[in-house]
Design a protein around this motif. Structure first.
Motif, short mmCIF file in Angstrom:
data_model
loop_
_atom_site.label_atom_id
_atom_site.label_comp_id
_atom_site.label_asym_id
_atom_site.label_seq_id
_atom_site.Cartn_x
_atom_site.Cartn_y
_atom_site.Cartn_z
N LEU B 52 64.17 -25.21 74.21
CA LEU B 52 64.29 -24.30 75.14
C LEU B 52 64.90 -22.90 74.92
CD1 LEU B 52 64.45 -26.81 77.88
CD2 LEU B 52 62.52 -26.37 77.31
N VAL B 54 65.65 -21.38 72.68
CA VAL B 54 64.70 -20.37 72.25
C VAL B 54 64.12 -19.42 72.38
CG1 VAL B 54 64.15 -19.60 70.15
CG2 VAL B 54 65.86 -21.01 70.19
N GLY B 55 62.73 -20.17 73.82
CA GLY B 55 61.49 -20.46 74.12
C GLY B 55 61.87 -19.91 75.10
N GLY B 56 63.05 -20.22 75.85
CA GLY B 56 62.52 -20.72 77.54
C GLY B 56 61.86 -21.74 77.74
N ILE B 57 61.79 -21.79 79.52
CA ILE B 57 60.99 -22.88 79.68
C ILE B 57 59.22 -23.18 79.50
CG2 ILE B 57 60.22 -22.53 81.98
CD1 ILE B 57 61.20 -24.75 83.28
N PHE B 92 57.84 -22.18 88.20
CA PHE B 92 58.01 -21.17 87.72
C PHE B 92 56.73 -20.71 87.59
CE2 PHE B 92 62.28 -23.05 85.91
CZ PHE B 92 63.09 -21.95 86.50
N ASN B 137 59.77 -16.14 85.14
CA ASN B 137 60.44 -15.94 83.45
C ASN B 137 59.97 -15.16 82.34
OD1 ASN B 137 58.21 -18.28 84.15
ND2 ASN B 137 59.04 -18.68 82.14
N VAL B 138 61.09 -14.67 81.35
CA VAL B 138 60.07 -14.59 79.84
C VAL B 138 59.40 -15.47 79.39
CG1 VAL B 138 60.74 -12.92 78.37
CG2 VAL B 138 62.20 -12.61 80.58
N PRO B 139 58.42 -15.46 79.00
CA PRO B 139 57.93 -16.65 78.40
C PRO B 139 58.50 -16.06 76.73
CG PRO B 139 55.28 -14.57 79.34
CD PRO B 139 57.51 -14.17 79.34
N GLY B 140 58.30 -17.45 75.51
CA GLY B 140 58.77 -16.70 74.10
C GLY B 140 57.01 -15.81 73.55
N LEU B 141 57.36 -15.51 72.60
CA LEU B 141 56.22 -15.07 71.92
C LEU B 141 56.45 -14.44 70.99
CD1 LEU B 141 55.44 -11.36 74.44
CD2 LEU B 141 54.95 -13.26 74.89
N LEU B 144 58.42 -16.28 68.03
CA LEU B 144 59.78 -17.24 68.81
C LEU B 144 58.84 -18.37 69.46
CD1 LEU B 144 62.10 -14.28 69.53
CD2 LEU B 144 63.31 -16.49 67.97
#
Lengths: 87, 204
Positions: B52, B54-57, B92, B137-141, B144
């Motif tokens: 969580l 590193v990649g956010g929710i 979210f 929210n800023v999603p993981g790409l 990562l």
């Protein structure tokens, strides 16, 4: 609106981190937590717990490092020897 | 034989199994193996939390594209994973009115309630002028995002091992190691089996 006016706010556990250049370092905490959880139910004698955790982490990271070196040699040395590209 | 180990022999510990499903490591705690339970909890929740962090929710998503397959592994963390997914889906995400799909927001979008659903709308000019980026929210790409989802899925698989150890608190490997390390004698039928398999006539 100028682009330097905008700053990306980071909320832990909600937004993704921006550590794209250091992604490979994440294997260290990942292996550590796997070792902590796995050895908690595997070691017979809890007095040797942290030594087992350390050994697990070193073994996994060591094998990963050896694999990385091996694949680097294959890609940069062996493949160009076996299938040389023109030019 | 007292081997000095805290491993329990035999049977199914249903109470510990149920507790292990509710919270990683809780099964060991209620069965008297507090130290192991705390460490198991640290391992599973630490790995899940790392994902969580590193990649956010966005790393836990039961309804989006191929992420749902990762959620099959992540779900084995238990109610914690389902709770995170619930928060993700309900706090979210919002509907895209042009496609009718529930999705994560884009920059400069506001999450607003239209009376029936939460929907994404263009961020009002005054909020853009105030320097806001919107409610998304800023999603993981890329890598990562993959690592984050992997961490959470690994936590689930690790918790499966811990759950089984709580439910069935015996381990062949553990008992065998205890016998050898403590200088104890193996059960007669066990010795017989080893002797039979190795061709040791004295053991027979």
């Amino acid at each position: 609106m100028s682009s330097d006016f905008v700053t990306l706010a980071y909320t832990p556990f909600v937004d993704a981190m921006s550590i794209h250049a250091q992604w490979y370092l994440l294997i260290v905490p990942m292996v550590f937590f796997v070792a902590v959880g796995y050895k908690a139910v595997r070691v017979t004698d809890m007095k040797r717990y942290w030594r087992n955790v350390f050994a697990f982490v070193v073994q996994v990271l060591g094998v990963m490092a050896v694999l990385a070196v091996g694949f680097t040699i294959v890609i940069t040395v062996l493949v160009p020897m076996l299938a040389p590209m023109p030019g | 034989m007292n081997t000095g180990s805290d491993r329990h022999d035999g049977g199914v510990n249903a109470v510990a199994g149920i507790c292990a499903v509710l919270l990683p490591g809780l099964g060991h705690m209620v069965s008297g193996r507090m130290h192991r339970g705390i460490l198991a909890m640290v391992g599973v929740l630490g790995l899940f939390g790392l994902g969580l962090l590193v990649g956010g929710i966005d790393a836990v998503d039961s309804k989006s594209g191929t992420d749902r397959f990762w959620f099959m592994g992540q779900a084995m963390v238990g109610p914690v994973a389902f709770g995170v997914d619930y928060v993700h889906q309900n706090h979210f995400k919002a509907y895209d009115m042009s496609t009718g799909q529930l999705r994560t927001g884009n920059p400069f979008e506001a999450r607003v309630h239209n009376g029936a659903h939460w929907i994404w709308e263009a961020l009002p000019a005054d909020r853009i002028e105030a320097g806001e980026l919107g409610d998304a929210n800023v999603p993981g790409l890329g890598r990562l995002n993959e690592i984050a989802m992997l961490c959470c899925a690994l936590a689930g698989m690790l918790n499966l091992i811990i759950f089984l150890d709580a439910l069935l608190p015996t381990g062949y490997g553990g008992r065998r190691e205890e016998h050898w390390s403590q200088g104890g004698k193996l059960p007669a039928n066990f010795v017989h089996t080893i002797a039979k398999n190795t061709g040791d006539k004295e053991g027979l």
